[in-house]
Design an enzyme around this catalytic site. Structure first.
Site, short mmCIF file in Angstrom:
data_model
loop_
_atom_site.label_atom_id
_atom_site.label_comp_id
_atom_site.label_asym_id
_atom_site.label_seq_id
_atom_site.Cartn_x
_atom_site.Cartn_y
_atom_site.Cartn_z
N GLY A 9 48.12 34.00 -27.68
CA GLY A 9 49.27 34.58 -28.39
C GLY A 9 50.34 33.54 -28.62
O GLY A 9 51.54 33.86 -28.61
N ALA A 10 49.93 32.29 -28.85
CA ALA A 10 50.89 31.18 -28.97
C ALA A 10 51.44 31.02 -30.38
O ALA A 10 52.19 30.10 -30.66
CB ALA A 10 50.22 29.87 -28.53
N ASP A 33 45.40 32.09 -30.98
CA ASP A 33 46.03 33.25 -31.61
C ASP A 33 45.15 33.76 -32.74
O ASP A 33 44.33 33.03 -33.29
CB ASP A 33 47.41 32.88 -32.17
N LEU A 34 45.35 35.03 -33.06
CA LEU A 34 44.68 35.66 -34.20
C LEU A 34 45.24 35.12 -35.52
O LEU A 34 44.54 35.00 -36.51
CB LEU A 34 44.96 37.17 -34.09
N ASP A 59 40.24 36.21 -32.59
CA ASP A 59 40.60 37.59 -32.28
C ASP A 59 40.10 37.85 -30.86
O ASP A 59 38.89 38.00 -30.62
CB ASP A 59 39.94 38.55 -33.28
N TYR A 152 50.45 51.61 -23.34
CA TYR A 152 50.91 50.23 -23.11
C TYR A 152 51.25 50.04 -21.63
O TYR A 152 50.83 49.06 -21.00
CB TYR A 152 52.13 49.96 -23.99
N LYS A 156 49.55 47.53 -18.84
CA LYS A 156 50.33 46.50 -18.13
C LYS A 156 50.29 46.71 -16.60
O LYS A 156 50.28 45.74 -15.84
CB LYS A 156 51.77 46.48 -18.65
N1 NAD Z 1 58.94 41.25 -26.29
C1 NAD Z 1 59.15 41.90 -25.16
O1 NAD Z 1 60.24 42.47 -24.95
C2 NAD Z 1 58.10 41.96 -24.09
C3 NAD Z 1 58.41 42.60 -22.89
C4 NAD Z 1 57.45 42.66 -21.88
C5 NAD Z 1 56.20 42.09 -22.08
N2 NAD Z 1 55.92 41.48 -23.26
C6 NAD Z 1 54.58 40.91 -23.41
O2 NAD Z 1 54.69 39.54 -23.75
C7 NAD Z 1 53.57 39.16 -24.55
C8 NAD Z 1 54.06 38.48 -25.82
O3 NAD Z 1 54.93 39.36 -26.51
P1 NAD Z 1 55.83 38.92 -27.76
O4 NAD Z 1 57.08 39.70 -27.69
O5 NAD Z 1 55.89 37.43 -27.86
O6 NAD Z 1 54.93 39.55 -28.94
P2 NAD Z 1 54.74 39.12 -30.46
O7 NAD Z 1 54.25 40.34 -31.16
O8 NAD Z 1 55.96 38.43 -30.97
O9 NAD Z 1 53.55 38.04 -30.38
C9 NAD Z 1 52.25 38.40 -29.95
C10 NAD Z 1 51.25 37.33 -30.37
O10 NAD Z 1 49.95 37.78 -29.99
C11 NAD Z 1 49.05 37.56 -31.08
N3 NAD Z 1 47.94 38.51 -31.06
C12 NAD Z 1 47.99 39.84 -31.33
N4 NAD Z 1 46.75 40.36 -31.31
C13 NAD Z 1 45.88 39.34 -31.03
C14 NAD Z 1 44.48 39.25 -30.89
N5 NAD Z 1 43.69 40.32 -31.06
N6 NAD Z 1 43.94 38.05 -30.61
C15 NAD Z 1 44.71 36.95 -30.48
N7 NAD Z 1 46.07 36.97 -30.59
C16 NAD Z 1 46.64 38.16 -30.88
C17 NAD Z 1 49.91 37.77 -32.32
O11 NAD Z 1 49.33 37.18 -33.48
C18 NAD Z 1 51.23 37.12 -31.90
O12 NAD Z 1 51.27 35.74 -32.21
C19 NAD Z 1 52.76 40.43 -24.80
O13 NAD Z 1 51.71 40.51 -23.86
C20 NAD Z 1 53.78 41.53 -24.53
O14 NAD Z 1 53.18 42.75 -24.16
C21 NAD Z 1 56.84 41.40 -24.27
#
Ligand code: NAD
Length: 256
Positions: A9-10, A33-34, A59, A152, A156
């Protein structure tokens, strides 16, 4: 010797900040990343600072793709020292309206992928004789109930459980496994959640976020860098004796 980290997810958000931080700490970082466009942007940004990166478009909901991604990193750099399971999605929908598809999507990427990526990376670490680090990005949604994020939150909570089980299973191999549980982080995901919650509550997205911030003892939402710093700690020599832990990075909203 180059130490190698894999960050899923980078392509944006928290994953990009983690990749940036680990590059700064001297890791060569495989960006997974996807979204190929997001990956390219991350690689371009980090490359300007002289970081060594590898882009792996995958993916991660398909276990075969996780295996190919891990293999690709091994072929490129010959070792994996750290894995950060960060890729994730959310569905924000009232409990009574949550669908089978919502449930499956949440449990697949957010939990099944974390389990199998941990297993596959651990096998590679063991085969390479590496005392590696695995860090899973869970959430404070896994610590308590969520009326509009039941699937969700379940995923988690499962990540925290898998973290503990993996820590026990891999301790004798010298591999540590820990989780970071972010609170509300300034990313596109948070924007989406408050767009949805504001519609459900009949208020503006800004008001929805303001009400959330009012509940945070430290008075602000987290930056992606706040989360990246905790991940960097678990990947650092300072955390050598820490395993099976889940650290809330949430400004004090959640204390258990
Ligand atoms: N943003 C928040 O407030 C928050 C809070 C708690 C936990 N998190 C967790 O932190 C992590 C990152 O969140 P974020 O806010 O940066 O989200 P984001 O939506 O900004 O980024 C998520 C990334 O994951 C990639 N992704 C999605 N589906 C994919 C797949 N099938 N294969 C490969 N890559 C895939 C996306 O392309 C994206 O680059 C997640 O696990 C999220 O649950 C976020």
């Amino acid at each position: 010797m180059t130490t190698v980290a894999v960050v899923t997810g980078a392509g944006q958000g928290i994953g990009r900040a983690i990749a940036r931080r680990l590059c700064g700490d001297g890791f060569a970082v495989a960006l997974v990343d996807l979204n190929a466009g997001g990956l390219a942007e991350t690689a371009e940004e980090l490359g300007r600072d002289g970081a060594q990166t590898l882009q792996v478009q995958a993916d991660l909901t398909e276990i075969g793709n996780i295996a190919r991604a891990i293999d690709q990193v091994g072929e490129a750099w010959g070792r994996i020292d750290a894995l950060v399971n960060n890729a994730g999605r959310e569905v924000t929908r009232p409990f009574l309206e949550t669908t089978e598809a919502d449930w499956d999507a949440m449990l697949t990427l957010n939990l099944r992928t974390v389990f199998f990526a941990t297993q596959l990376a651990a096998r590679a670490m063991i085969a390479g004789g590496v005392h590696g680090r695995i860090v899973n990005i869970a959430s404070i949604a896994g610590r308590s109930g969520r009326a509009d994020q039941a699937a969700y939150g379940a995923a988690k909570a499962g990540v925290i459980s898998v973290t503990r089980s993996a820590a026990l299973a891999l301790a004798a191999r010298g591999i540590t496994v820990n989780a970071v549980c972010p609170g509300v982080v300034d990313t596109a995901m948070t924007q989406r959640i408050h767009d949805i919650r504001s519609k459900m509550a009949g208020i503006s997205p800004e008001e929805s976020l303001r009400r959330m911030i009012a509940r945070i003892p430290l008075g602000r939402i987290a930056s992606p860098d706040d989360v990246a710093r905790a991940v960097a700690f678990f990947c650092s020599p300072q955390a050598e004796y820490v395993t099976g832990q889940a650290l809330n990075v949430c400004g004090g909203i959640e204390m258990d």
